[in-house]
Write a protein that holds these residues in place. Structure first.
Motif, PDB file in Angstrom:
ATOM      1  N   SER A  27       0.836  -1.207   0.000  1.00 46.64           N
ATOM      2  CA  SER A  27       0.000   0.000   0.000  1.00 46.64           C
ATOM      3  C   SER A  27       0.861   1.243   0.000  1.00 46.64           C
ATOM      4  O   SER A  27       0.575   2.218  -0.690  1.00 46.64           O
ATOM      5  CB  SER A  27      -0.895   0.033   1.241  1.00 46.64           C
ATOM      6  OG  SER A  27      -1.569  -1.173   1.409  1.00 46.64           O
ATOM      7  N   LEU A  41       2.382   1.790  -3.432  1.00 47.51           N
ATOM      8  CA  LEU A  41       1.367   2.314  -4.362  1.00 47.51           C
ATOM      9  C   LEU A  41       1.088   3.787  -4.094  1.00 47.51           C
ATOM     10  O   LEU A  41       0.975   4.586  -5.019  1.00 47.51           O
ATOM     11  CB  LEU A  41       0.064   1.505  -4.233  1.00 47.51           C
ATOM     12  CG  LEU A  41       0.066   0.108  -4.849  1.00 47.51           C
ATOM     13  CD1 LEU A  41      -1.231  -0.631  -4.495  1.00 47.51           C
ATOM     14  CD2 LEU A  41       0.220   0.188  -6.365  1.00 47.51           C
ATOM     15  N   PHE A  42       0.997   4.143  -2.797  1.00 44.13           N
ATOM     16  CA  PHE A  42       0.777   5.540  -2.431  1.00 44.13           C
ATOM     17  C   PHE A  42       1.906   6.420  -2.973  1.00 44.13           C
ATOM     18  O   PHE A  42       1.665   7.439  -3.611  1.00 44.13           O
ATOM     19  CB  PHE A  42       0.696   5.681  -0.896  1.00 44.13           C
ATOM     20  CG  PHE A  42       0.668   7.106  -0.420  1.00 44.13           C
ATOM     21  CD1 PHE A  42      -0.528   7.796  -0.334  1.00 44.13           C
ATOM     22  CD2 PHE A  42       1.844   7.767  -0.072  1.00 44.13           C
ATOM     23  CE1 PHE A  42      -0.555   9.123   0.098  1.00 44.13           C
ATOM     24  CE2 PHE A  42       1.831   9.081   0.356  1.00 44.13           C
ATOM     25  CZ  PHE A  42       0.628   9.758   0.434  1.00 44.13           C
ATOM     26  N   ALA A  45       1.843   6.734  -6.820  1.00 38.15           N
ATOM     27  CA  ALA A  45       0.725   7.570  -7.270  1.00 38.15           C
ATOM     28  C   ALA A  45       1.000   9.037  -6.964  1.00 38.15           C
ATOM     29  O   ALA A  45       0.717   9.918  -7.780  1.00 38.15           O
ATOM     30  CB  ALA A  45      -0.572   7.117  -6.598  1.00 38.15           C
ATOM     31  N   ILE A  80      -7.914   9.688 -13.053  1.00 37.62           N
ATOM     32  CA  ILE A  80      -8.756   8.536 -13.380  1.00 37.62           C
ATOM     33  C   ILE A  80      -7.888   7.383 -13.883  1.00 37.62           C
ATOM     34  O   ILE A  80      -8.097   6.224 -13.518  1.00 37.62           O
ATOM     35  CB  ILE A  80      -9.832   8.916 -14.402  1.00 37.62           C
ATOM     36  CG1 ILE A  80     -10.758   9.972 -13.784  1.00 37.62           C
ATOM     37  CG2 ILE A  80     -10.655   7.722 -14.850  1.00 37.62           C
ATOM     38  CD1 ILE A  80     -11.026  11.134 -14.660  1.00 37.62           C
ATOM     39  N   LEU A 113      -4.837   6.876 -13.002  1.00 39.21           N
ATOM     40  CA  LEU A 113      -4.137   6.339 -11.834  1.00 39.21           C
ATOM     41  C   LEU A 113      -5.032   5.386 -11.043  1.00 39.21           C
ATOM     42  O   LEU A 113      -4.568   4.354 -10.557  1.00 39.21           O
ATOM     43  CB  LEU A 113      -3.655   7.483 -10.936  1.00 39.21           C
ATOM     44  CG  LEU A 113      -2.430   8.242 -11.436  1.00 39.21           C
ATOM     45  CD1 LEU A 113      -2.112   9.409 -10.530  1.00 39.21           C
ATOM     46  CD2 LEU A 113      -1.220   7.313 -11.540  1.00 39.21           C
ATOM     47  N   ILE A 114      -6.316   5.736 -10.918  1.00 40.03           N
ATOM     48  CA  ILE A 114      -7.228   4.845 -10.178  1.00 40.03           C
ATOM     49  C   ILE A 114      -7.377   3.519 -10.908  1.00 40.03           C
ATOM     50  O   ILE A 114      -7.364   2.444 -10.302  1.00 40.03           O
ATOM     51  CB  ILE A 114      -8.600   5.530  -9.960  1.00 40.03           C
ATOM     52  CG1 ILE A 114      -8.440   6.703  -8.993  1.00 40.03           C
ATOM     53  CG2 ILE A 114      -9.613   4.537  -9.397  1.00 40.03           C
ATOM     54  CD1 ILE A 114      -9.725   7.464  -8.731  1.00 40.03           C
ATOM     55  N   ALA A 116      -4.289   1.568 -10.382  1.00 46.22           N
ATOM     56  CA  ALA A 116      -4.258   1.077  -9.000  1.00 46.22           C
ATOM     57  C   ALA A 116      -5.142  -0.156  -8.844  1.00 46.22           C
ATOM     58  O   ALA A 116      -4.786  -1.105  -8.143  1.00 46.22           O
ATOM     59  CB  ALA A 116      -4.706   2.179  -8.049  1.00 46.22           C
ATOM     60  N   GLY A 117      -6.289  -0.131  -9.522  1.00 47.36           N
ATOM     61  CA  GLY A 117      -7.189  -1.281  -9.473  1.00 47.36           C
ATOM     62  C   GLY A 117      -6.536  -2.519 -10.067  1.00 47.36           C
ATOM     63  O   GLY A 117      -6.606  -3.618  -9.499  1.00 47.36           O
ATOM     64  N   GLY A 165      -3.896  -3.719  -7.668  1.00 42.08           N
ATOM     65  CA  GLY A 165      -4.513  -4.408  -6.547  1.00 42.08           C
ATOM     66  C   GLY A 165      -4.904  -5.832  -6.906  1.00 42.08           C
ATOM     67  O   GLY A 165      -4.670  -6.773  -6.141  1.00 42.08           O
ATOM     68  N   TYR A 166      -5.462  -5.986  -8.099  1.00 44.80           N
ATOM     69  CA  TYR A 166      -5.897  -7.314  -8.556  1.00 44.80           C
ATOM     70  C   TYR A 166      -4.704  -8.254  -8.673  1.00 44.80           C
ATOM     71  O   TYR A 166      -4.770  -9.424  -8.287  1.00 44.80           O
ATOM     72  CB  TYR A 166      -6.603  -7.185  -9.912  1.00 44.80           C
ATOM     73  CG  TYR A 166      -7.099  -8.489 -10.457  1.00 44.80           C
ATOM     74  CD1 TYR A 166      -8.248  -9.078  -9.953  1.00 44.80           C
ATOM     75  CD2 TYR A 166      -6.404  -9.149 -11.475  1.00 44.80           C
ATOM     76  CE1 TYR A 166      -8.700 -10.286 -10.432  1.00 44.80           C
ATOM     77  CE2 TYR A 166      -6.846 -10.351 -11.963  1.00 44.80           C
ATOM     78  CZ  TYR A 166      -7.996 -10.924 -11.448  1.00 44.80           C
ATOM     79  OH  TYR A 166      -8.440 -12.127 -11.919  1.00 44.80           O
ATOM     80  N   ARG A 196     -10.055  -7.131  -3.927  1.00 49.31           N
ATOM     81  CA  ARG A 196      -8.633  -7.032  -4.311  1.00 49.31           C
ATOM     82  C   ARG A 196      -8.365  -5.733  -5.064  1.00 49.31           C
ATOM     83  O   ARG A 196      -7.371  -5.051  -4.814  1.00 49.31           O
ATOM     84  CB  ARG A 196      -8.246  -8.230  -5.184  1.00 49.31           C
ATOM     85  CG  ARG A 196      -7.798  -9.430  -4.364  1.00 49.31           C
ATOM     86  CD  ARG A 196      -7.936 -10.714  -5.126  1.00 49.31           C
ATOM     87  NE  ARG A 196      -6.971 -10.847  -6.220  1.00 49.31           N
ATOM     88  CZ  ARG A 196      -7.035 -11.839  -7.126  1.00 49.31           C
ATOM     89  NH1 ARG A 196      -8.004 -12.729  -7.068  1.00 49.31           N
ATOM     90  NH2 ARG A 196      -6.140 -11.920  -8.071  1.00 49.31           N
ATOM     91  N   ILE A 197      -9.249  -5.403  -6.005  1.00 48.20           N
ATOM     92  CA  ILE A 197      -9.088  -4.175  -6.789  1.00 48.20           C
ATOM     93  C   ILE A 197      -9.075  -2.956  -5.854  1.00 48.20           C
ATOM     94  O   ILE A 197      -8.216  -2.086  -5.956  1.00 48.20           O
ATOM     95  CB  ILE A 197     -10.221  -4.063  -7.842  1.00 48.20           C
ATOM     96  CG1 ILE A 197     -10.015  -5.121  -8.932  1.00 48.20           C
ATOM     97  CG2 ILE A 197     -10.277  -2.658  -8.449  1.00 48.20           C
ATOM     98  CD1 ILE A 197     -11.172  -5.246  -9.904  1.00 48.20           C
ATOM     99  N   GLY A 230      -5.949  -2.094  -3.873  1.00 42.18           N
ATOM    100  CA  GLY A 230      -4.981  -1.304  -4.629  1.00 42.18           C
ATOM    101  C   GLY A 230      -5.390   0.155  -4.743  1.00 42.18           C
ATOM    102  O   GLY A 230      -4.545   1.049  -4.720  1.00 42.18           O
ATOM    103  N   ILE A 231      -6.705   0.393  -4.861  1.00 37.69           N
ATOM    104  CA  ILE A 231      -7.195   1.756  -5.109  1.00 37.69           C
ATOM    105  C   ILE A 231      -7.106   2.641  -3.861  1.00 37.69           C
ATOM    106  O   ILE A 231      -6.755   3.815  -3.955  1.00 37.69           O
ATOM    107  CB  ILE A 231      -8.649   1.700  -5.647  1.00 37.69           C
ATOM    108  CG1 ILE A 231      -8.651   1.175  -7.091  1.00 37.69           C
ATOM    109  CG2 ILE A 231      -9.308   3.076  -5.592  1.00 37.69           C
ATOM    110  CD1 ILE A 231     -10.032   1.015  -7.691  1.00 37.69           C
ATOM    111  N   PRO A 234      -5.059   3.232  -1.143  1.00 40.82           N
ATOM    112  CA  PRO A 234      -3.925   4.133  -0.867  1.00 40.82           C
ATOM    113  C   PRO A 234      -3.703   5.169  -1.963  1.00 40.82           C
ATOM    114  O   PRO A 234      -3.247   6.283  -1.685  1.00 40.82           O
ATOM    115  CB  PRO A 234      -2.728   3.178  -0.752  1.00 40.82           C
ATOM    116  CG  PRO A 234      -3.153   1.920  -1.409  1.00 40.82           C
ATOM    117  CD  PRO A 234      -4.635   1.826  -1.222  1.00 40.82           C
ATOM    118  N   ALA A 270      -3.331   9.447  -2.012  1.00 39.57           N
ATOM    119  CA  ALA A 270      -2.317  10.233  -2.733  1.00 39.57           C
ATOM    120  C   ALA A 270      -2.976  11.289  -3.618  1.00 39.57           C
ATOM    121  O   ALA A 270      -2.503  12.422  -3.704  1.00 39.57           O
ATOM    122  CB  ALA A 270      -1.436   9.310  -3.569  1.00 39.57           C
TER     123      ALA A 270
END
Lengths: 175, 183
Positions: free
Chosen positions: A142, A145-146, A149, A161, A163-164, A167-168, A171-172, B111-112, B115-116, B118, B122
């Motif tokens: 985390s 990722l922070f 970003a 958008i 970046l989101i 990030a998704g 995360g997956y 899971r997605i 990731g989103i 944190p 930012a």
């Protein structure tokens, strides 16, 4: 009862929501996470993410979402959305549209704004600090990722958008 | 009557197609109401934007109210405002209905969002950082911003109280320095 509380909370958020959507997030967080506990801290982060990815002002999007989450009914969305927009309408119609020219050059308005503008920055910073918790930052991944970003948005001005979405995907793959 | 439908539809389109918050909506509003429909003159729009930013509430809503008022008065303001918020409202209600049940038992979505979360933090930190740099890194704005953050986070003071206090401080210090200058 909850509808009335919802109305009062979002009316206050609209009334004191100077400085755009991000500053309003601070007021929303205080009312709905801290005071009324309608949504949890991690739900709040999810709602902010969804509000950013969908069209329209962030304050309206999050009001609609939180209204639903708090009441489990579309009426909650209706009440919260109307309540957050109502102060704008009233203030714009009564003061700003009528005294448009007077307001433009008024030095006292300028003085008040000189105090509000830096406070808005402080409000946003407070939102950031309160969003850093065990539900949003679960491990070292985390934090990475922070950091990535932050650098991308600050140095490269990467589209939020995009970046989101990235990030998704991250995360997956990572979790 | 036709003008009401026209302004509703203009703001509905803007509300439906701008992702990224109120500030992203401003160029589209300008293109529509200044360049295309010619409801507001270009310099008037710039002045109005400055005012919409100093009023509380979402800037896109303030702008919609102003343009509506300029055209046909308060009834038209309500129509333009509804046009601007309705797309958001419809889309979010659909997502809330679907997502609230989906996230609680869907492992992929969870899971997605791991990731989103944190990254969202930012994305809120960066504008605050930029605003602080744009404010010129002077003592007074930094002192007010830092104090605001500390009293909210450490003392749990309501952000509303912070805003009221900051406005009063701005007013008093402005009037004080004006008095000093005139003497």
């Amino acid at each position: 009862m909850i509808y009335w509380q919802l109305f009062i909370s979002f009316f206050k958020i609209g009334l004191f929501g100077f400085g755009g959507g991000y500053a309003m997030l601070s007021l929303i967080q205080n009312e709905v996470v801290e005071v009324h506990e309608w949504v949890s801290a991690s739900e709040f982060a999810d709602i902010v993410a969804i509000s950013q990815m969908t069209p329209g002002p962030i304050a309206i999007n999050s009001a609609t979402y939180i209204g639903y989450t708090a009441t489990q009914s579309v009426w909650g969305s209706v009440i919260a959305t109307i309540a957050v927009s109502l102060p704008s309408v009233i203030i714009m119609l009564i003061i700003f549209c009528r005294f448009f020219l007077k307001f433009r050059d008024n030095k006292y308005v300028g003085y008040v704004m000189s105090g509000l503008k830096p406070a808005v920055i402080g409000l946003i910073a407070a939102t950031v600090i309160m969003l850093v918790n065990a539900s949003t930052f679960i491990d070292y991944k985390s934090i990475i990722l922070f950091g990535l970003a932050f650098l991308a948005a600050f140095r490269l001005k990467t589209n939020p958008i995009l970046l989101i979405v990235l990030a998704g995907v991250a995360g997956y793959v990572l979790y | 009557m036709r003008i009401y439908f026209e302004i509703f539809w203009s703001f509905f389109k803007i509300g439906a197609f701008t992702i990224g918050g109120g500030y992203a909506m401003i160029p589209l509003i300008e293109a529509e109401v200044v360049n295309k429909k010619k409801w507001v003159a270009k310099d008037e729009f710039a002045e109005m934007l400055a005012l919409a930013q100093s009023a509380p509430g979402p800037i896109a809503i303030n702008t919609a109210v102003f343009v509506g008022h300029k055209l046909k008065g308060w009834r038209c303001s309500i129509v333009s405002m509804l046009g601007a918020i309705l797309p958001s409202f419809i889309i979010i209600v659909f997502i809330a209905l679907f997502f609230n049940s989906a996230i609680k038992n869907n492992e992929v979505i969870e899971r997605i969002f791991k990731g989103i979360r944190p990254v969202v933090v930012a994305l809120i930190a960066v504008p605050a950082f930029n605003m602080l740099i744009n404010a010129g890194l002077k003592f007074k704005p930094i002192a007010i911003a830092t104090t605001a953050t500390l009293v909210i986070c450490l003392l749990s003071v309501s952000p509303i109280i912070v805003m009221i206090t900051a406005g009063v401080i701005g007013l008093v210090s402005g009037m004080y320095s004006q008095k000093i200058n005139s003497q």
